[in-house]
Design an enzyme around this catalytic site. Structure first.
Site, mmCIF file in Angstrom:
data_model
loop_
_atom_site.group_PDB
_atom_site.id
_atom_site.type_symbol
_atom_site.label_atom_id
_atom_site.label_comp_id
_atom_site.label_asym_id
_atom_site.label_seq_id
_atom_site.Cartn_x
_atom_site.Cartn_y
_atom_site.Cartn_z
ATOM 1 N N CYS A 78 70.153 14.110 98.671
ATOM 2 C CA CYS A 78 68.780 14.291 99.175
ATOM 3 C C CYS A 78 68.544 15.749 99.572
ATOM 4 O O CYS A 78 69.320 16.324 100.349
ATOM 5 C CB CYS A 78 68.541 13.401 100.386
ATOM 6 S SG CYS A 78 67.015 13.839 101.255
ATOM 7 N N VAL A 79 67.474 16.310 99.074
ATOM 8 C CA VAL A 79 67.225 17.744 99.290
ATOM 9 C C VAL A 79 66.980 18.072 100.765
ATOM 10 O O VAL A 79 67.527 19.054 101.285
ATOM 11 C CB VAL A 79 66.065 18.248 98.395
ATOM 12 C CG1 VAL A 79 64.749 17.536 98.684
ATOM 13 C CG2 VAL A 79 65.869 19.750 98.563
#
Lengths: 130, 100, 128
Positions: A78-79
């Site tokens: 997840c960024v």
């Protein structure tokens, strides 16, 4: 059957990353499909290639990379969670003016939409964490 | 529905919360530190035994083995599964809730 | 359904869980949230993290209604165990388009048995 797996803890401190890995292997061994493994919270630390555990210990990051390579599995970090914790790919490093990246082979950085999609597309979503 | 629990019942309410919300006929799988709940003669043994009247309890064998919990130390009637059995439980139940 | 079982601020799980709920709302899914155990503390009034320097996620719950996350199930037994009542929780509302944007409460108190039924009805459950 299509499975998605979510990993919410980093390697080594908590057993969750190990359980998630063994479960993912068992899914593949049983002839099922892994749609995606999504790394969230401290789980993003599973995806740094800077990890260098002692030789007599398992290499959790390499283990994921090999699984992705051998079975063409989509490993997504997840960024937002990754940026908080210093996990970067080349593009993110450039965008944020950092001097290097550290994402491990086989992993890619993307948005939370990938988790929602993993929940919608897969027949089962298994969550491993603390 | 499959419920997984991964916390020691002596340190966390996860198992209690799970048992309180699991419907009759559920499959409950103890993994990681939750396998300590499978031991007999503990403060939570009676809670686990009474849950066995309505649900089926499983424990992950590699986690039991890692913690030195042999069958002689376990509540009888708890089913042992490996990671392959874990996958099988996830297949046969139409959803999974992880009580992290 | 997003199941929330952690108290706020002590860990990042509630904050990052909220981020998932907001992103998930854009996917046109029937989204609901459940608050069980210490998760009910996420919704209490008067949270102020200024002295901690930690981002206060409490006000964000107020925005959920705008993202069409309008079903926040709170387990009554968990409130009782912690000496809380509905009045101790934030007043969270959503506007019902069907009824001329009438303001309605998002928090729905449910018993453990009702929550147990709700869990069985979900396609996907995520835990934070």
């Amino acid at each position: 059957m299509k499975f998605s797996v979510m990993v919410n803890e980093g390697p080594y401190t908590h057993q969750a990353a190990d359980t998630a890995y063994h479960f993912t292997r068992a899914v593949l061994d049983a002839g099922h499909e892994i749609f995606r493994v999504f790394f969230y919270h401290d789980g993003v630390h599973n995806g740094t290639r800077m990890t260098t555990p002692p030789q007599d210990d398992r290499h959790i990051v390499d283990r994921w990379s090999e699984l992705a390579h051998d079975h063409d599995i989509d490993l997504v970090v997840c960024v937002a969670a990754a940026q908080r914790r210093g996990i970067l790919d080349k593009d993110e490093a450039k965008r944020n003016g950092k001097d290097g990246d550290n994402i491990a082979p086989g992993f890619r950085i993307s948005g939370l939409g990938q988790l929602i999609e993993a929940g919608i597309e897969a027949d089962r979503l298994l969550v491993f964490g603390d | 529905m499959l419920h997984t629990v991964n916390k020691s019942p002596f340190d966390s309410h996860s198992l209690q919360t799970c048992l309180g919300l699991a419907k009759a006929g559920s499959d409950i799988l103890l993994i990681e530190d939750a396998v300590y709940a499978a031991m007999s003669g503990t403060a939570v043994t009676s809670m686990v035994e009474s849950a066995m009247n309505s649900s089926t309890i499983y424990a992950l064998e590699p986690d039991l083995k890692a913690r030195g919990i042999g069958s002689e130390k376990m509540i009888s009637g708890i089913n042992l599964v490996g990671y392959d059995g874990f996958v099988e439980l996830a297949v046969t139940n139409d959803k999974v809730q992880s009580w992290l | 359904m997003y199941v929330n079982r952690h108290a706020p601020h002590g860990t990042i799980y509630p904050l990052e869980g909220l981020e998932v709920a907001l992103i998930g709302a854009a996917f046109d899914q029937d989204v609901s949230m459940a608050f069980i155990g210490d998760g009910v503390f996420q919704l209490t009034k008067g949270q102020d993290t200024a002295d901690l320097g930690i981002k206060n996620c409490a006000p964000t719950y107020g925005a959920l209604g705008d993202y069409e996350v309008t079903k926040l199930y709170v387990e009554q037994e968990s409130l009782d165990e912690r000496g809380l009542e509905l009045n101790d929780l934030m007043n969270l509302t959503w506007e019902d388009e069907q009824e001329d944007w009438a303001e309605k409460p998002s928090i729905r108190l449910v018993s453990r048995a009702q929550l147990s039924d709700l869990l069985e009805q979900q396609d996907v459950i995520l835990n934070f």
